[in-house]
Design an enzyme around this catalytic site. Structure first.
Site, short mmCIF file in Angstrom:
data_model
loop_
_atom_site.label_atom_id
_atom_site.label_comp_id
_atom_site.label_asym_id
_atom_site.label_seq_id
_atom_site.Cartn_x
_atom_site.Cartn_y
_atom_site.Cartn_z
N ASP A 1 0.85 -1.01 -0.14
CA ASP A 1 -0.10 -0.09 -0.08
C ASP A 1 0.76 1.19 -0.04
O ASP A 1 1.97 1.13 0.17
CB ASP A 1 -0.75 -0.22 1.47
N GLU B 1 2.36 4.80 -4.32
CA GLU B 1 2.26 5.94 -5.29
C GLU B 1 3.72 6.74 -5.62
O GLU B 1 4.06 7.29 -6.68
CB GLU B 1 1.19 7.07 -4.99
N ASP C 1 -8.88 3.96 -1.66
CA ASP C 1 -9.71 4.47 -0.64
C ASP C 1 -11.06 4.95 -1.16
O ASP C 1 -11.28 6.21 -1.25
CB ASP C 1 -9.28 5.33 0.11
C1 GLC Z 1 -4.46 3.33 2.88
C2 GLC Z 1 -4.93 2.13 2.27
C3 GLC Z 1 -6.03 1.42 3.26
C4 GLC Z 1 -5.49 1.08 4.44
C5 GLC Z 1 -4.89 2.27 5.18
C6 GLC Z 1 -4.10 1.90 6.36
O1 GLC Z 1 -5.70 4.32 3.37
O2 GLC Z 1 -5.44 2.49 1.10
O3 GLC Z 1 -6.67 0.42 2.41
O4 GLC Z 1 -6.51 0.26 5.27
O5 GLC Z 1 -4.15 2.81 4.42
O6 GLC Z 1 -2.97 0.93 6.33
#
Ligand code: GLC
Length: 814
Positions: free
Chosen positions: A423, A426, A499
């Site tokens: 995650d 980017e 998200d």
């Molecule tokens: C980001 C991710 C989400 C995750 C969060 C905490 O917002 O997109 O899916 O739960 O981080 O790790």
């Protein structure tokens, strides 16, 4: 110069000797866009042909009969050939000729022509019927970038009145991109809104359909890139980038499917996933402590709702330090994961790129010693805040860093982790959004600033993760999921759309996003079912589960500040309906797995929008609700609250309503009732849909027989079934079985033939065959010459019997 020096040293002003002519800044022309002139020379070198206007050079590379690559070098010097998207050009033999006449140079392959017009260097493409599919509207052009060096590069083509555009990976807007102006720059877009751009991924590939003919443009440039599909000027389509080379692949159709398959030929497909990854996954930010995870897992088994994957979000770590476990919340992860595994759950953990600056933390210490973290132009480390606090970030564009990163997974694999979720890649940085442009990257030895590496950073991170897991897991297929990506990311990972929000608008958007990702090379994709932020009500959640049951990747996820969100959280009738659809997902796993094989091996997308079936119908260019899952099952999610019925467009041909078995003629819209427990599903006449028994998780029980749901058709239809071990790479050594079924019916007979290829032998012995939609009552069924003695008939006019999995031919007589 002499006169000037005298001026300074002797303070003698000699006006007549004061010449501005010697000022070196004099004569510098202002920076303007420059355009190709006229091509005056062509030179052939193997599959490449170079054209020049005396200063700039254009290279035309014949990649295959259907794919031609065009590159521009403003002053004749091409950049070194290197692409993260296209690791190797396909090795196919091509035949082409180069012709020259007064008007043009023309490169001709057996499928297409590429024209280079002498008058103005316009490049255009036409098909075998001399139908022009793509043409420059302005010569390729560029503008010097004095700040960074290099050029802004531009290509502008004509846009036809009825031309439609699809693809571009992940955009939160209508499926047809006509009239849009969009940007590619990977962005952490928390709770993104409708039309917000850019989002998390950059896929610089689009498909055009005009006059019923499709072609694709893949602009393989990793810099911030821009696309305008007749937005600024309805007669022009442009794509441009803030740096790098103007380099694009023209990919010929004529069908959208041909374009997508050829795009996959360049950028690769998803490897086969472990079978369990096609099951239902449950995620939340975060399930902790350990006991909570166990309670959730048990909740699935108690509620008899199938589930294969359970996720640990950032709170499983010690102070959000990657590759650590919180001693407080997860004192014995190995035991917990083993217990979950014994209960049929695979554990997936999150790993972000930010490594906490902490000299007592081994990953940071090692990365620092080995100089693996990214640095700014003046050699300062790239530091920024993410979940762990102040962080540094590995340079995943360095192969040595990737190998190191991959090896960091050994403990997690040893602990029993089955999948990894990457995650924030980017990369996301709190406050500033992402890295500044001046961060330097190794870029596999080709060096670059963040301007060049930004869009590939996440892809290289998940590549390192995937390759590391593949090494650690020996011959087992790893499962990975990433938020950021660039073209080719599908070779390493599945993707989710980031998200999103618990709203009906986002359910609609998600439906479009998944279809768009699918035609853009990323078939293994899903949304956060239920919406990440905000609160869905039971109805919205259930409608999302229904759609999610037909997303190639199916995971429910929610933010930490939302209420409990498991499939049973909303009580009845929602729990029962959620169970029904998750069970349906599991029943259709062999079908999805076969569609996955068709993707992996042959480059077909898993989700196929209606326009892909009937691109010649312009009205289909604007349909975005219906899609097929594989090529046999048509889905139309219910996207409005309180919707009691909805209209569904069925492509031409005959379809069976999955729920009622009513046969419907396609080529038109039909109105379908949509009570909460029904989402419109249609099956193509003539299909053979394989089905597994419902299990609480894949592999729970040995498969004793596979059910084949056969749907009558009065024309011939082929179906496929792919089978293998489901978790190893043996398929790369051809250990698999590809079965082909041919169904053909007449007014008084239905024939099903089966042929097989491959080296795998499934352990089950027989098929349970169900005949649907027969227009007659069968009096006799003959399988490989033997009459079937036991046939059961049901009140819905379906008939069932059993026979060996090795049958060659079954005939059903009136
Ligand atoms: C980001 C991710 C989400 C995750 C969060 C905490 O917002 O997109 O899916 O739960 O981080 O790790």
């Amino acid at each position: 110069m002499t006169a000037k020096l005298l001026l300074v040293e002797d303070m003698i002003v000699e006006d007549e000797e004061f010449h501005h002519l010697n000022n070196p800044a004099d004569g510098i022309k202002p920076i303007v866009k420059k355009y190709l002139g006229t091509p005056n020379h062509a030179e052939q070198l193997g599959n490449k042909i170079f054209f020049t206007d005396g200063d700039a050079k254009v290279e035309v590379l014949i990649v295959t009969n259907e794919i031609i690559r065009v590159r521009l070098a403003p002053h004749s010097v091409f950049l070194e050939e290197f692409s993260y998207a296209v690791p190797e050009l396909p090795e196919t033999s091509v035949e082409f000729t180069l012709l020259e006449n007064e008007q043009e140079f023309r490169v001709t392959t057996p499928a297409i022509n590429c024209h280079i017009r002498k008058q103005d260097f316009f490049i255009s493409f036409s098909d075998k019927n001399d139908h022009v599919t793509s043409s420059d509207a302005v010569p390729m052009h560029w503008e010097e970038n004095t700040q960074f060096g290099g050029y802004y590069v531009f290509c502008t083509k004509t846009c036809e009145e009825q031309e439609s555009f699809f693809g571009l990976g992940d955009k939160a807007t209508e499926f047809n991109l006509r009239g849009k102006r969009l940007k590619n720059w990977n962005t952490d877009a928390y709770s993104f809104g409708y039309n917000q751009d850019p989002l998390y991924r950059s896929i610089p590939f689009y498909i055009s359909v005009s006059d019923g003919i499709a072609h694709g443009i893949f602009f393989d440039n990793t810099f911030k890139a821009h696309f305008d599909f007749g937005g600024e000027d309805p007669t022009k389509t442009s794509f441009w980038a803030d740096g790098g080379e103007l380099q694009y692949y023209y990919i010929h159709g004529p069908h959208m499917m041909d374009v997508v398959k050829n795009y996959h030929l360049l950028t690769g497909t998803h490897p086969m996933p472990p079978l369990w990854a096609l099951g239902y996954h449950q995620c939340r930010w975060s399930y902790y402590p350990e006991n909570k995870v166990r309670v959730i897992a048990n909740g699935f088994r108690q509620n008899r709702i199938p589930c294969d994957g359970i996720y640990l979000d950032i709170d499983y770590m010690d102070g959000y330090r990657c590759f650590t476990w919180s001693p407080k919340y997860f004192p014995n992860p190995k035991k917990m994961i083993a217990d979950l595994a014994a209960n049929g759950f695979k554990t997936v953990v999150i790993i972000d790129p930010g490594i906490r600056v902490d000299d007592n933390y081994s990953v940071f210490k090692e990365g620092k010693e080995k100089k693996y973290f990214c640095r700014r132009c003046d050699d300062y480390f790239m530091e920024g805040h993410v979940w762990p606090g102040r962080c540094q970030f590995p340079d995943f564009t360095n192969p040595e860093v990737r190998a190191w990163w991959g090896d960091l997974f050994d403990d997690l694999v040893e602990t029993g982790v089955a999948g990894v979720w990457n995650d924030m890649n980017e990369p996301a940085v709190f406050g500033s959004g992402t890295f500044p442009d001046d961060v330097r990257h190794q870029y596999d030895g080709y060096r670059g600033s963040h301007r060049k590496a930004h869009n590939v950073y996440g892809m290289q991170m998940v590549r390192a993760t995937y390759e590391g897991l593949r090494k650690q897991m020996k011959n087992k297929r790893p499962f990975t999921i990433t938020r950021a990506g660039y073209s080719g990311v599908q070779r390493y990972s599945s993707v989710w759309t980031g998200d999103n929000v618990a709203s009906w608008e986002h359910l609609k958007l998600g439906n479009i996003q998944l279809q768009r990702l699918s035609v853009s090379g990323i078939s293994f994709c899903g949304t956060d079912i239920g919406g990440f932020s905000g609160e869905p009500d039971g109805e919205l959640f259930t409608r999302w589960i229904q759609m999610g049951a037909f997303s190639p990747f199916m995971r429910a996820h929610s933010a930490g500040d939302t209420k409990e969100r498991e499939p049973w959280s909303f009580g009845e009738p929602y729990t029962a309906i959620n169970r029904k659809f998750i069970e349906l997902r599991y029943r259709l796993i062999p079908y999805l797995y076969s569609a996955f094989w068709e993707h992996h091996r042959y480059g077909f997308p898993i989700l196929r929008p209606v326009v892909m079936h009937e691109q010649e119908e312009v009205s289909n260019h604007f349909r975005q609700d219906e899609f097929t899952y594989g090529d046999k099952i048509l889905i139309c999610p219910v996207l409005e609250p309180g919707q009691k019925s909805r209209s569904v467009y069925l492509p031409k041909g005959k379809w069976f309503n999955f729920w009622t078995l009513e046969m419907v003629d396609g080529g038109k819209e039909v109105v379908v009732p949509t009570p909460l427990d029904i989402m419109p599903i249609f099956v193509k006449a003539g299909s053979v849909i394989p089905e597994y028994p419902v299990m609480q998780y894949t592999g729970e029980k040995e498969i004793e027989e596979v059910k084949l749901n056969i749907y009558y058709s009065d024309y011939e239809v082929n179906s496929f079934l792919f089978e293998d071990y489901g978790e190893t790479f043996a398929y790369e050594q051809d250990i698999y079985l590809e079965k082909k079924f041919v169904v053909k019916g007449t007014a008084d007979k239905l024939t099903i033939q089966q042929s097989m290829e491959g080296l795998y032998t499934p352990r089950y012995e027989g098929y349970h065959i169900k005949l649907n939609g027969l227009p007659f009552k069968p009096t006799k069924i003959v399988a490989d010459g033997k009459e079937i003695a036991t046939i059961s008939s049901n009140s819905d006019k379906t008939y069932e019997f059993k026979f060996s999995k090795n049958f060659k031919k079954i005939e059903i007589f009136k």
